[in-house]
Design an enzyme around this catalytic site. Structure first.
Site, PDB file in Angstrom:
ATOM      1  CG  ASP A   1      -1.904   1.047   1.442  1.00  0.00           C
ATOM      2  OD1 ASP A   1      -2.620   1.564   0.155  1.00  0.00           O
ATOM      3  OD2 ASP A   1      -2.453   1.556   2.287  1.00  0.00           O
TER       4      ASP A   1
ATOM      5  CB  SER B   1      -6.789   2.933  -0.127  1.00  0.00           C
ATOM      6  OG  SER B   1      -5.410   3.273  -0.158  1.00  0.00           O
TER       7      SER B   1
ATOM      8  CD  GLN C   1      -4.230   1.894  -3.093  1.00  0.00           C
ATOM      9  OE1 GLN C   1      -3.910   3.028  -3.030  1.00  0.00           O
ATOM     10  NE2 GLN C   1      -3.761   0.891  -2.075  1.00  0.00           N
TER      11      GLN C   1
END
Length: 305
Positions: A218, A242, A292
């Protein structure tokens, strides 16, 4: 916090990293119920922590010969580091080659994150990769802070200290990190890359290393969509969060060794951005991939009337 002296006798303050081994250690409450803790002073749970802990919970419920290969998560509500997170595992499927698990992460009765993970029994098959990666070895690259000119170092130190205090990842950039150029008001292509590894050594369990990589995956990813716009995540009026996160694991590898993480912000629009990443070992073998989508909503302050 660690205090040392540089070559000129000035104090260098290095924030203490979160203890990653503790972050990746879950308390089992029931065969399908686990408890995770944050071990950081940051008020908000780092997204990679939720991904890594949820994968660990799922992996504890499958046979040891199964490896995670596909992970898909959705971030539903911000998590609070002041309270533990409960991970409830649902056994969706147990097949001859594949196992599927759903995981709900709840905090104070609220579902903050959901994960679906697929595990496969190891087998041989046809193989190839169409992507290549080349970069200077990480040992030849100075620490990020030491690579910056004095005029950029002062600006970067503010966010760097916060990052180091809350995320247990070491990183080195082969090229100038676009955020530094953006802070000067310059634009860059929507690409960035870094050598990454966990900030502490881990054991030999493959599931732990898969969870550690999920934790790292991430880092920086969504911000790769910002360089063409000449802004950083600190831009006034920018909402960044996110929304979903996917990881594909192609090979077993050690997350505590250097790997090259290439990232590209491939699209932005409608208040959202989409980024993808590829992780390579030193030999250029593609060992993992990521995608993502996140909220990237810029609301400029209203002009005074």
């Amino acid at each position: 916090m660690t205090i040392s002296l540089d070559d000129n006798g000035s104090e260098l303050i290095t924030p203490t990293r979160p203890p990653l081994v503790d972050v990746l250690t879950l308390e089992q409450l029931d065969p399908l119920l686990y408890l995770g803790h944050s071990h950081t002073s940051s008020p908000r749970i780092y997204g990679g922590q939720a991904v890594g802990q949820a994968l660990l919970a799922a992996g504890r419920t499958v046979p040891d010969d199964r490896r995670p290969h596909s992970i898909h998560g959705h971030f539903l509500h911000p998590g609070n580091t002041g309270a533990p997170v409960v991970y409830q595992v649902d056994k969706v499927r147990d097949g001859g080659s594949f196992n599927t698990r759903n995981v709900k992460a709840t905090q104070n009765g609220l579902v903050i994150f959901q994960l679906t993970a697929s595990f496969q029994r190891r087998e041989d098959g046809l193989s190839h990769q169409s992507l290549e990666a080349h970069a200077p070895e990480p040992e030849s690259i100075p620490d990020f802070e030491n690579s910056l000119p004095e005029e950029d170092r002062l600006t970067a130190t503010v966010w760097l200290r916060t990052l180091q205090a809350n995320i247990a990842v070491d990183f080195r950039f082969p090229e100038e990190y676009p955020r530094v150029a953006n802070a000067r008001g310059e634009t860059r292509p929507a690409r960035q890359r870094a050598w990454v590894r966990t900030s502490e050594k881990l054991g030999d369990e493959p599931l732990t290393h898969a969870a550690a990589w999920s934790y790292m995956s991430d880092l920086f990813l969504l911000s790769s969509a910002l360089p063409p716009h000449g802004i950083t995540i600190d831009e006034p009026g920018l909402q960044l969060a996110s929304l979903d996160h996917s990881v594909w694991l192609h090979e077993d590898f050690r997350a505590d060794e250097w790997h090259l993480y290439e990232q590209e912000g491939i699209w932005m629009g409608g208040g959202r951005g989409l980024a993808r990443g590829n992780l390579y070992d030193r030999d250029g073998t593609l060992v993992a991939s990521t995608m993502q989508e996140g909220l990237l909503r810029l609301r400029k302050p209203s002009a005074p009337r």
